[in-house]
Scaffold this active site. Structure first.
Site, PDB file in Angstrom:
ATOM      1  N   ASP A 137     -15.707 -50.935  14.729  1.00  0.00           N
ATOM      2  CA  ASP A 137     -15.112 -52.221  14.382  1.00  0.00           C
ATOM      3  C   ASP A 137     -14.017 -52.551  15.408  1.00  0.00           C
ATOM      4  O   ASP A 137     -14.227 -52.388  16.607  1.00  0.00           O
ATOM      5  CB  ASP A 137     -14.591 -52.183  12.951  1.00  0.00           C
ATOM      6  CG  ASP A 137     -14.282 -53.566  12.381  1.00  0.00           C
ATOM      7  OD1 ASP A 137     -15.207 -54.209  11.859  1.00  0.00           O
ATOM      8  OD2 ASP A 137     -13.134 -54.008  12.482  1.00  0.00           O
TER       9      ASP A 137
ATOM     10  N   TYR B 182      -7.784 -61.114  14.412  1.00  0.00           N
ATOM     11  CA  TYR B 182      -8.909 -62.018  14.659  1.00  0.00           C
ATOM     12  C   TYR B 182      -8.419 -63.286  15.366  1.00  0.00           C
ATOM     13  O   TYR B 182      -9.036 -63.757  16.331  1.00  0.00           O
ATOM     14  CB  TYR B 182      -9.582 -62.398  13.340  1.00  0.00           C
ATOM     15  CG  TYR B 182     -10.418 -61.307  12.737  1.00  0.00           C
ATOM     16  CD1 TYR B 182     -11.802 -61.293  12.901  1.00  0.00           C
ATOM     17  CD2 TYR B 182      -9.838 -60.283  11.994  1.00  0.00           C
ATOM     18  CE1 TYR B 182     -12.581 -60.292  12.344  1.00  0.00           C
ATOM     19  CE2 TYR B 182     -10.606 -59.277  11.431  1.00  0.00           C
ATOM     20  CZ  TYR B 182     -11.975 -59.287  11.614  1.00  0.00           C
ATOM     21  OH  TYR B 182     -12.742 -58.288  11.061  1.00  0.00           O
TER      22      TYR B 182
ATOM     23  N   HIS C 219     -21.594 -49.179   8.841  1.00  0.00           N
ATOM     24  CA  HIS C 219     -20.435 -49.615   9.614  1.00  0.00           C
ATOM     25  C   HIS C 219     -19.252 -48.656   9.505  1.00  0.00           C
ATOM     26  O   HIS C 219     -18.539 -48.441  10.475  1.00  0.00           O
ATOM     27  CB  HIS C 219     -20.038 -51.008   9.107  1.00  0.00           C
ATOM     28  CG  HIS C 219     -18.963 -51.674   9.879  1.00  0.00           C
ATOM     29  ND1 HIS C 219     -19.191 -52.276  11.099  1.00  0.00           N
ATOM     30  CD2 HIS C 219     -17.639 -51.849   9.609  1.00  0.00           C
ATOM     31  CE1 HIS C 219     -18.058 -52.802  11.531  1.00  0.00           C
ATOM     32  NE2 HIS C 219     -17.095 -52.558  10.665  1.00  0.00           N
TER      33      HIS C 219
END
Length: 400
Positions: free
Chosen positions: A181, A317, A373
């Site tokens: 990630d 982000y 993930h």
């Protein structure tokens, strides 16, 4: 070795009043009206979330989780104006390889609870002492006890530079990095920006290496039949991802503070925001607990709730989406750092080898038949085995 005056000992010690406040808020949750028969396609189903919230309120033991975390020596330091929290677990093996493990969103250092022991003490876990690591586990600025941040600009490249400085303060001139990630984006950037100090880069996700457009005939013609099949699979995953699963990212890339108010005020809101991703991104059929222990999942949620870092963690982000300069664009030349990629089948973004080779110096490529993930939580043995094998490969090559 953790003796620099810039490093301050840290211990997790949450006031009981914070836990009482959490319990009070859980007791007073305002639940939305349930849509009969609605499944996960609408979001987290109400019956499931009600039961998980009940367990959180009445059965989950934060103090037990706190004790697990406090088994690690922990510290804080200030780097580039930000508080950085980290655990530093040294191996008893004198020649152990220093290794930074970096989490992502919506993860935390909790992801690594099951891998630190085997990495630092392989002999006690059926491994070779030569494969030992000194493990450093930092919380990304803005996340958990490294948050909240107080100024903008903390994107992956800046974090990578902070990690290089952190390892300098710990006395490690050369070291390895591992992550998935955002941890993958940061780890890759450490290897790219500090190649002389990085022994190797181990990733279980590679940003930008998926098939983001429908493949053309000309594109496929240059590939082997196997890579053609992988390309179609990567495209289908990306198409489904962008159609159904990117709402959280759009919000966090554009207006991270707006959902942050709700998530910081409502524990059930914070729980739903995170647990949805554990259900969608893990190797599970129906419930995230099929892949990740329920108490570990809640421990991870607690690090966001207790530190009030829903908004500040989301800002990574925004910062990446609005970054400028050379680090804001896709790499045009391959990294010189030896890189390994571990592929777990439930990872929503499947990287492609022919794309990975354009930006990375790939020396190891491993595909597993299970896991997703959150590899360190879902399949710790597989991840540890691949990390050991990769750095062993680099040692053997260096010795020749």
């Amino acid at each position: 070795m953790t003796s620099s005056p810039d490093l301050r000992p840290f211990r997790v010690s949450i006031p009981q009043s914070d836990l009482d406040d959490l319990h009070d808020r859980l007791d007073r949750t305002r639940w939305p009206a349930e849509l009969p028969g609605a499944g996960w396609e609408y979001g987290v189903p109400t019956p499931y979330l009600r039961e998980l919230a009940r367990y959180w309120r009445h059965e989950y033991d934060w103090r037990a989780a706190e004790a697990l975390l406090n088994a690690w020596p922990q510290f804080t330091t200030t780097i580039d104006g930000a508080r950085v929290h980290f655990a530093h677990v040294r191996s008893a093996e004198p020649d152990a390889t220093p290794l930074v493990l970096t989490h992502g969103w919506p993860g935390s250092i909790v992801e690594f609870l099951d891998v630190v022991g085997p990495l630092t003490d392989p002999a006690a876990h059926g491994g070779d002492p030569a494969d030992a690591f000194h493990v450093v586990l930092p919380s990304i600025p803005g996340f958990g006890f490294s948050g909240p941040t107080t100024e903008p600009g903390w994107e992956a490249g800046r974090v990578a530079d902070a990690w290089a400085e952190l390892m300098r303060r710990l006395g490690y001139e050369r070291f390895g990095v591992q992550g998935g990630d955002w941890g993958a984006a940061i780890s890759r950037e450490v290897g790219r920006a500090h190649p002389g100090r990085v022994i190797g880069v181990h990733l279980n996700l590679l940003p930008g290496a998926q098939q983001a457009t429908e493949p053309t005939a000309a594109e496929l013609a240059a590939l082997s039949p196997e890579e053609q099949a992988h390309t179609w699979d990567s495209w289908r995953r990306w198409e489904a991802w962008t159609k159904e699963s990117t709402g959280y990212a759009v919000l966090q890339c554009t207006r991270p503070h707006t959902p942050g108010y709700a998530l910081t005020d409502s524990p059930v809101g914070q729980l739903a925001w995170i647990v949805e991703k554990f259900r969608e991104w893990t190797d599970s059929e129906e419930l995230p607990e099929e892949a990740v222990d329920r108490d570990r999942l809640l421990c991870n949620v607690m690090l966001y709730w207790l530190t009030g870092t829903a908004a500040s963690s989301a800002r990574i982000y925004y910062e990446r989406a609005h970054a400028t300069g050379p680090r804001a664009t896709a790499p045009t030349e391959p990294s010189t750092a030896p890189t390994a990629l571990a592929l777990f089948p439930a990872e929503p973004q499947r990287p492609l080898r022919h794309k990975a080779d354009r930006t990375e110096h790939i020396v190891r490529w491993t595909e597993f038949d299970r896991g997703g993930h959150f590899a360190a939580m879902e399949e710790p043995d597989l991840l540890v085995g691949d990390v050991r094998a990769f750095f062993r490969q680099l040692r053997e090559k260096s010795a020749r």
